[in-house]
Design an enzyme around this catalytic site. Structure first.
Site, PDB file in Angstrom:
ATOM      1  N   SER A   1     -21.078   5.777 -57.397  1.00 50.73           N
ATOM      2  CA  SER A   1     -22.211   6.417 -58.934  1.00 50.73           C
ATOM      3  C   SER A   1     -22.605   6.237 -59.951  1.00 50.73           C
ATOM      4  O   SER A   1     -23.714   6.887 -59.874  1.00 50.73           O
ATOM      5  CB  SER A   1     -20.803   7.556 -59.098  1.00 50.73           C
ATOM      6  OG  SER A   1     -19.164   7.078 -59.500  1.00 50.73           O
TER       7      SER A   1
ATOM      8  N   HIS B   1     -14.507   7.536 -52.282  1.00 47.92           N
ATOM      9  CA  HIS B   1     -14.595   7.333 -53.528  1.00 47.92           C
ATOM     10  C   HIS B   1     -14.376   8.369 -54.828  1.00 47.92           C
ATOM     11  O   HIS B   1     -13.120   8.207 -54.750  1.00 47.92           O
ATOM     12  CB  HIS B   1     -16.013   7.915 -54.004  1.00 47.92           C
ATOM     13  CG  HIS B   1     -16.861   6.924 -55.466  1.00 47.92           C
ATOM     14  ND1 HIS B   1     -16.176   6.460 -55.806  1.00 47.92           N
ATOM     15  CD2 HIS B   1     -17.492   7.153 -56.258  1.00 47.92           C
ATOM     16  CE1 HIS B   1     -16.549   5.804 -57.591  1.00 47.92           C
ATOM     17  NE2 HIS B   1     -18.390   6.075 -56.747  1.00 47.92           N
TER      18      HIS B   1
ATOM     19  N   HIS C   1      -8.104  -2.209 -53.715  1.00 45.42           N
ATOM     20  CA  HIS C   1      -9.194  -1.952 -54.197  1.00 45.42           C
ATOM     21  C   HIS C   1      -9.826  -3.064 -53.962  1.00 45.42           C
ATOM     22  O   HIS C   1      -9.468  -3.958 -53.935  1.00 45.42           O
ATOM     23  CB  HIS C   1      -8.494  -2.432 -56.113  1.00 45.42           C
ATOM     24  CG  HIS C   1      -9.552  -1.300 -56.706  1.00 45.42           C
ATOM     25  ND1 HIS C   1     -11.348  -2.510 -57.271  1.00 45.42           N
ATOM     26  CD2 HIS C   1     -10.543  -0.096 -57.524  1.00 45.42           C
ATOM     27  CE1 HIS C   1     -11.707  -2.070 -57.205  1.00 45.42           C
ATOM     28  NE2 HIS C   1     -11.041  -0.055 -57.655  1.00 45.42           N
TER      29      HIS C   1
ATOM     30  N   ARG D   1      -5.905   1.193 -66.326  1.00 45.49           N
ATOM     31  CA  ARG D   1      -6.227   2.726 -66.226  1.00 45.49           C
ATOM     32  C   ARG D   1      -5.356   2.723 -65.528  1.00 45.49           C
ATOM     33  O   ARG D   1      -4.888   4.328 -66.060  1.00 45.49           O
ATOM     34  CB  ARG D   1      -7.684   2.623 -65.441  1.00 45.49           C
ATOM     35  CG  ARG D   1      -8.893   1.812 -66.002  1.00 45.49           C
ATOM     36  CD  ARG D   1      -9.929   2.808 -65.025  1.00 45.49           C
ATOM     37  NE  ARG D   1      -9.790   1.854 -63.530  1.00 45.49           N
ATOM     38  CZ  ARG D   1     -11.354   2.113 -62.367  1.00 45.49           C
ATOM     39  NH1 ARG D   1     -12.113   3.652 -62.482  1.00 45.49           N
ATOM     40  NH2 ARG D   1     -10.457   1.695 -61.625  1.00 45.49           N
TER      41      ARG D   1
ATOM     42  N   ASP E   1      -6.104   6.309 -59.190  1.00 42.10           N
ATOM     43  CA  ASP E   1      -5.579   7.421 -57.974  1.00 42.10           C
ATOM     44  C   ASP E   1      -4.279   7.288 -57.939  1.00 42.10           C
ATOM     45  O   ASP E   1      -3.924   8.428 -58.167  1.00 42.10           O
ATOM     46  CB  ASP E   1      -7.031   7.501 -57.359  1.00 42.10           C
ATOM     47  CG  ASP E   1      -7.941   7.048 -57.587  1.00 42.10           C
ATOM     48  OD1 ASP E   1      -8.267   7.530 -58.589  1.00 42.10           O
ATOM     49  OD2 ASP E   1      -8.793   6.149 -56.715  1.00 42.10           O
TER      50      ASP E   1
HETATM   51  C1  LIG Z   1      -9.417   0.947 -52.428  1.00 36.20           C
HETATM   52  C2  LIG Z   1      -9.751  -0.225 -50.869  1.00 36.20           C
HETATM   53  C3  LIG Z   1     -10.677   1.743 -50.197  1.00 36.20           C
HETATM   54  C4  LIG Z   1     -10.146  -1.209 -51.001  1.00 36.20           C
HETATM   55  O1  LIG Z   1     -10.709  -1.680 -49.450  1.00 36.20           O
HETATM   56  P1  LIG Z   1     -11.191  -3.307 -48.313  1.00 36.20           P
HETATM   57  O2  LIG Z   1     -11.584  -3.969 -50.266  1.00 36.20           O
HETATM   58  O3  LIG Z   1     -11.214  -3.019 -47.084  1.00 36.20           O
HETATM   59  O4  LIG Z   1      -9.614  -3.224 -48.460  1.00 36.20           O
HETATM   60  P2  LIG Z   1      -8.848  -5.220 -48.078  1.00 36.20           P
HETATM   61  O5  LIG Z   1     -10.367  -6.065 -48.045  1.00 36.20           O
HETATM   62  O6  LIG Z   1      -7.383  -5.103 -48.780  1.00 36.20           O
HETATM   63  O7  LIG Z   1      -8.628  -4.013 -46.615  1.00 36.20           O
HETATM   64  C5  LIG Z   1      -7.685  -5.024 -45.393  1.00 36.20           C
HETATM   65  C6  LIG Z   1      -6.762  -3.857 -44.482  1.00 36.20           C
HETATM   66  O8  LIG Z   1      -5.917  -3.918 -45.404  1.00 36.20           O
HETATM   67  C7  LIG Z   1      -5.378  -2.265 -45.779  1.00 36.20           C
HETATM   68  N1  LIG Z   1      -5.282  -2.286 -46.656  1.00 36.20           N
HETATM   69  C8  LIG Z   1      -5.834  -1.939 -48.142  1.00 36.20           C
HETATM   70  N2  LIG Z   1      -5.662  -1.001 -48.456  1.00 36.20           N
HETATM   71  C9  LIG Z   1      -4.362  -0.198 -48.148  1.00 36.20           C
HETATM   72  C10 LIG Z   1      -3.234   0.934 -48.591  1.00 36.20           C
HETATM   73  N3  LIG Z   1      -3.442   0.985 -49.601  1.00 36.20           N
HETATM   74  N4  LIG Z   1      -2.521   1.208 -47.336  1.00 36.20           N
HETATM   75  C11 LIG Z   1      -2.789   0.871 -46.200  1.00 36.20           C
HETATM   76  N5  LIG Z   1      -3.572  -0.518 -45.616  1.00 36.20           N
HETATM   77  C12 LIG Z   1      -4.220  -0.704 -46.731  1.00 36.20           C
HETATM   78  C13 LIG Z   1      -7.180  -1.808 -44.770  1.00 36.20           C
HETATM   79  O9  LIG Z   1      -6.865  -0.687 -43.987  1.00 36.20           O
HETATM   80  C14 LIG Z   1      -7.522  -2.870 -43.971  1.00 36.20           C
HETATM   81  O10 LIG Z   1      -6.485  -2.889 -42.888  1.00 36.20           O
HETATM   82  P3  LIG Z   1      -7.934  -3.309 -41.305  1.00 36.20           P
HETATM   83  O11 LIG Z   1      -7.868  -4.775 -41.485  1.00 36.20           O
HETATM   84  O12 LIG Z   1      -6.807  -2.668 -40.105  1.00 36.20           O
HETATM   85  O13 LIG Z   1      -8.866  -2.404 -41.295  1.00 36.20           O
HETATM   86  C15 LIG Z   1      -8.970   0.219 -49.234  1.00 36.20           C
HETATM   87  O14 LIG Z   1      -7.469  -0.972 -50.769  1.00 36.20           O
HETATM   88  C16 LIG Z   1      -7.580   1.108 -49.561  1.00 36.20           C
HETATM   89  O15 LIG Z   1      -8.268   2.397 -48.022  1.00 36.20           O
HETATM   90  N6  LIG Z   1      -7.017   2.168 -50.603  1.00 36.20           N
HETATM   91  C17 LIG Z   1      -6.083   3.535 -50.087  1.00 36.20           C
HETATM   92  C18 LIG Z   1      -7.179   4.189 -50.604  1.00 36.20           C
HETATM   93  C19 LIG Z   1      -7.539   4.224 -51.941  1.00 36.20           C
HETATM   94  O16 LIG Z   1      -6.602   3.822 -52.898  1.00 36.20           O
HETATM   95  N7  LIG Z   1      -9.069   4.630 -52.367  1.00 36.20           N
HETATM   96  C20 LIG Z   1      -9.032   4.233 -53.661  1.00 36.20           C
HETATM   97  C21 LIG Z   1     -10.058   3.195 -54.616  1.00 36.20           C
HETATM   98  S1  LIG Z   1     -10.682   3.283 -55.864  1.00 36.20           S
END
Ligand SMILES: CC(C)(COP(=O)(O)OP(=O)(O)OC[C@H]1O[C@@H](n2cnc3c(N)ncnc32)[C@H](O)[C@@H]1OP(=O)(O)O)[C@@H](O)C(=O)NCCC(=O)NCCS
Length: 435
Positions: free
Chosen positions: A240, A270, A316, A325, A371
């Site tokens: 954003s 997001h 994250h 937060r 979140d």
């Molecule tokens: C926030 C998020 C998108 C960050 O993504 P990222 O930087 O790619 O995270 P990572 O590098 O730690 O991911 C490595 C692996 O762990 C997994 N992982 C990360 N967070 C996870 C979670 N909450 N639950 C299960 N698996 C998770 C990823 O899906 C990824 O799996 P893959 O290798 O099979 O694709 C991710 O942690 C996520 O999807 N969280 C849940 C959704 C969420 O809360 N979103 C709001 C963000 S502010």
């Protein structure tokens, strides 16, 4: 207006500092870009600058150098209240100094003087089909007001580049003044059969939002302040903020640029994560019919992961610790409604999930982001329309992105134009380096 005077007095030094840095050290490298970053959403590429906020992987967000707990302690608080005034936060974002109570109130009073939304905006929104998403309505409402832009009018009349920031600030104050009322209007239009309470001139911004939402209780006013403060800014690379910066870099005004921010925030990756997280909590609660034990919860989480799904609200892209937060909202809930079931479930999840994610060993960050808890708190106040949660995120985020945009104008930041390559070119670069 104090904001204008303070900003104007800081500009000569800032402009000189940036000019000197570019002139004397413009060729100094600040990082490298790898093939996976080019294909991977530019993650961690250092290509933006903001002095308004910085996300430290271990500490979380610092706004103008202050952590969330420091902000809650230092920003001025209205008499009888506990959580600081949002006007004080906006002052800090723009000026970089903690304001006095009078200075914070000056922003609140500026907002009060500017919050009249032109009636045609309501007509536009009322003409939309009832199933229109509230984020669409928010973005449309903002865009509809674009004809009010002082920046665009003054630009067409002819204006010195050094003066661009000033009408940008005027526009930003007008827009941020109107957003809480616009959001409350959207809520009432969509979910409460169009009934709308008028703003009460005796109330400051957060209290007025609570009043117009029909939830005038003190604890909701406090929650509104907290919510608007903690979601306001998170560096300039998040979608954003970056969308705002990109659009505004074309000399588009704040209405166009903020509408773009809202469009970015509407994406599931997001701003929508808070509602997904609450949906997961409700799924857990409904399955057990009560707040489950830690063992039951751990098993449910393992089942979620085994089904190939993520635990929403955890992990994250940048943070490597519990999001401050999240902590601020958890402490708020513990203080005001410790016995609420869904809130209690969110806190129990916090006791269990980091270990489950660590055992799974994939997520780089097993800790909760904001979140993981924000939805459960809005739910407590009876805001059960999940689609609206991101609207509240949006009116908060507008504070950060508009402050950044005023500064980008003040420092004459140019139109954004990164270079793209073709896949063949990337392959050639790889081959050349291997040779
Ligand atoms: C926030 C998020 C998108 C960050 O993504 P990222 O930087 O790619 O995270 P990572 O590098 O730690 O991911 C490595 C692996 O762990 C997994 N992982 C990360 N967070 C996870 C979670 N909450 N639950 C299960 N698996 C998770 C990823 O899906 C990824 O799996 P893959 O290798 O099979 O694709 C991710 O942690 C996520 O999807 N969280 C849940 C959704 C969420 O809360 N979103 C709001 C963000 S502010």
């Amino acid at each position: 207006m104090i904001l204008k005077e303070k900003l104007a007095s800081q500009l000569p030094e800032w402009r000189e500092r940036v000019k000197k840095l570019i002139k004397e050290s413009g060729e100094v490298k600040v990082g490298e870009v790898t093939v996976s970053q080019v294909y991977g959403g530019m993650r961690d590429v250092r290509g933006l600058v903001t002095d308004i906020s910085y996300v430290d992987p271990n500490e979380g967000i610092r706004l103008r150098g202050y952590t969330i707990p420091e902000l809650l302690e230092k920003l001025p608080v209205a008499p009888g209240a506990k959580i600081p005034l949002v006007g004080g936060l906006y002052y800090l974002l723009l000026i970089g100094e903690i304001p006095s109570l009078e200075e914070a109130m000056e922003i609140e009073n500026e907002w009060k003087a500017r919050w009249g939304i032109p009636p045609y905006v309501f007509d536009v929104l009322k003409s939309m089909p009832p199933d229109t998403h509230p984020m669409t309505l928010l973005s449309m409402g903002i865009l509809a007001m674009q004809r009010e832009s002082i920046f665009t009018r003054r630009y067409l009349q002819g204006m010195r580049k050094d003066d661009y920031w000033e009408p940008m600030l005027e526009d930003s104050l007008n827009l941020t003044a109107r957003l809480p009322a616009l959001a409350a209007f959207i809520y009432n239009l969509k979910y409460k059969a169009g009934s709308l309470l008028s703003p009460d001139p005796k109330l400051e911004g957060a209290a007025n939002f609570a009043h117009m939402m029909g939830i005038p209780q003190d604890e909701f006013i406090e929650l509104t302040r907290l919510y608007l403060i903690i979601h306001s800014d998170h560096e300039s690379g998040n979608a954003s903020a970056h969308a705002t910066h990109l659009v505004a870099s074309t000399l588009s005004d704040i209405y166009y640029a903020t509408s773009a921010a809202i469009d970015a925030l509407a994406g599931p990756l997001h701003g929508l994560a808070n509602q997904e997280s609450l949906a997961w909590l409700l799924k857990v609660y409904n399955k057990f019919g009560h707040v489950p034990t830690k063992e039951e919860l751990a098993q449910f989480a393992v089942d979620t992961l085994n089904a190939g799904q993520v635990i929403p609200g955890y992990g994250h892209a940048v943070l490597r610790k519990t999001d401050p937060r999240f902590t601020a909202l958890m402490e708020f809930g513990k203080q005001w409604f410790p016995d609420d079931d869904i809130f209690g479930l969110a806190t129990r999840v916090y006791d269990v999930i980091p270990d489950v994610l660590r055992q799974q060993g994939k997520a780089k960050d097993p800790w909760p982001n904001v979140d993981a808890i924000s939805g459960s708190i809005l739910y407590h106040f009876g805001i059960k329309e999940f689609d609206f949660y991101t609207v509240m995120f949006g009116i908060s985020r507008a504070l950060g992105v508009s402050a950044n945009t005023v500064w980008a104008r003040a420092l004459g930041q140019p139109i954004e134009r990164p270079k793209s390559l073709t896949t063949t070119m990337l392959e050639q670069i790889v081959e050349k380096q291997a040779a």
